[in-house]
Design a protein around this motif. Structure first.
Motif, PDB file in Angstrom:
ATOM      1  N   GLN A  10       0.852  -1.186   0.000  1.00  0.00           N
ATOM      2  CA  GLN A  10       0.000   0.000   0.000  1.00  0.00           C
ATOM      3  C   GLN A  10       0.889   1.238   0.000  1.00  0.00           C
ATOM      4  O   GLN A  10       2.062   1.166   0.334  1.00  0.00           O
ATOM      5  CB  GLN A  10      -0.911   0.013   1.217  1.00  0.00           C
ATOM      6  CG  GLN A  10      -0.157   0.116   2.538  1.00  0.00           C
ATOM      7  CD  GLN A  10      -1.065  -0.085   3.726  1.00  0.00           C
ATOM      8  OE1 GLN A  10      -2.153  -0.626   3.604  1.00  0.00           O
ATOM      9  NE2 GLN A  10      -0.626   0.357   4.883  1.00  0.00           N
ATOM     10  N   GLY A  29      -3.258   0.284  -3.374  1.00  0.00           N
ATOM     11  CA  GLY A  29      -3.406   1.736  -3.316  1.00  0.00           C
ATOM     12  C   GLY A  29      -3.107   2.221  -1.919  1.00  0.00           C
ATOM     13  O   GLY A  29      -2.002   2.057  -1.432  1.00  0.00           O
ATOM     14  N   ASP A  35      -8.509   2.941  -0.928  1.00  0.00           N
ATOM     15  CA  ASP A  35      -7.872   1.903  -1.728  1.00  0.00           C
ATOM     16  C   ASP A  35      -8.444   1.900  -3.143  1.00  0.00           C
ATOM     17  O   ASP A  35      -9.392   2.601  -3.451  1.00  0.00           O
ATOM     18  CB  ASP A  35      -8.026   0.535  -1.067  1.00  0.00           C
ATOM     19  CG  ASP A  35      -9.467   0.112  -0.858  1.00  0.00           C
ATOM     20  OD1 ASP A  35     -10.352   0.976  -0.847  1.00  0.00           O
ATOM     21  OD2 ASP A  35      -9.702  -1.098  -0.699  1.00  0.00           O
ATOM     22  N   HIS A  36      -7.811   1.110  -3.992  1.00  0.00           N
ATOM     23  CA  HIS A  36      -8.322   0.883  -5.346  1.00  0.00           C
ATOM     24  C   HIS A  36      -8.443  -0.624  -5.521  1.00  0.00           C
ATOM     25  O   HIS A  36      -8.060  -1.385  -4.626  1.00  0.00           O
ATOM     26  CB  HIS A  36      -7.415   1.545  -6.402  1.00  0.00           C
ATOM     27  CG  HIS A  36      -5.990   1.077  -6.438  1.00  0.00           C
ATOM     28  ND1 HIS A  36      -5.602  -0.241  -6.637  1.00  0.00           N
ATOM     29  CD2 HIS A  36      -4.836   1.760  -6.330  1.00  0.00           C
ATOM     30  CE1 HIS A  36      -4.286  -0.337  -6.654  1.00  0.00           C
ATOM     31  NE2 HIS A  36      -3.788   0.867  -6.457  1.00  0.00           N
ATOM     32  N   TYR A  53      -3.374   1.965 -11.475  1.00  0.00           N
ATOM     33  CA  TYR A  53      -4.425   2.685 -10.748  1.00  0.00           C
ATOM     34  C   TYR A  53      -3.890   3.906  -9.999  1.00  0.00           C
ATOM     35  O   TYR A  53      -4.448   4.993 -10.096  1.00  0.00           O
ATOM     36  CB  TYR A  53      -5.147   1.765  -9.756  1.00  0.00           C
ATOM     37  CG  TYR A  53      -6.081   0.799 -10.409  1.00  0.00           C
ATOM     38  CD1 TYR A  53      -7.376   1.172 -10.736  1.00  0.00           C
ATOM     39  CD2 TYR A  53      -5.680  -0.487 -10.716  1.00  0.00           C
ATOM     40  CE1 TYR A  53      -8.245   0.290 -11.355  1.00  0.00           C
ATOM     41  CE2 TYR A  53      -6.535  -1.387 -11.327  1.00  0.00           C
ATOM     42  CZ  TYR A  53      -7.812  -0.993 -11.646  1.00  0.00           C
ATOM     43  OH  TYR A  53      -8.667  -1.870 -12.257  1.00  0.00           O
ATOM     44  N   CYS A  54      -2.828   3.718  -9.216  1.00  0.00           N
ATOM     45  CA  CYS A  54      -2.353   4.811  -8.355  1.00  0.00           C
ATOM     46  C   CYS A  54      -1.033   5.422  -8.812  1.00  0.00           C
ATOM     47  O   CYS A  54      -0.553   6.368  -8.210  1.00  0.00           O
ATOM     48  CB  CYS A  54      -2.238   4.339  -6.908  1.00  0.00           C
ATOM     49  SG  CYS A  54      -0.994   3.062  -6.620  1.00  0.00           S
TER      50      CYS A  54
END
Length: 82
Positions: A10, A29, A35-36, A53-54
């Motif tokens: 994370q 995430g 979160d993702h 994603y992040c």
């Protein structure tokens, strides 16, 4: 990391990059609720991978164990599994 056969990481600190000791891992995430989708990432022959994603850049560091990160504290632990 009870409950995980693949290390999960994370990025609560908003780090541009995180060094990890594995090439196959999950990115979550940040902590819930930020979160993702937990996405599986595989570096393959490369030593870096960006989460789609992040945008966290993960770098392989063979000196680290599977659950170690640099900076420290980026290993995800599922509270339900703890």
């Amino acid at each position: 990391m009870a409950g995980h056969s693949i290390p999960h990481f994370q990025n609560d600190g908003g780090h541009r990059s995180i060094e990890i000791g594995v090439k196959e891992f999950m990115c979550v995430g940040a902590s819930v609720p930020f979160d993702h989708p937990h996405v599986f990432l595989d570096m393959g022959d490369d030593n870096e991978k960006v989460c789609p994603y992040c945008s966290t850049l993960y770098r392989f560091n063979p000196a680290l164990k599977a659950t170690q990160t640099e900076p420290v504290g980026c290993t995800f632990t599922n509270p339900a599994a703890a």
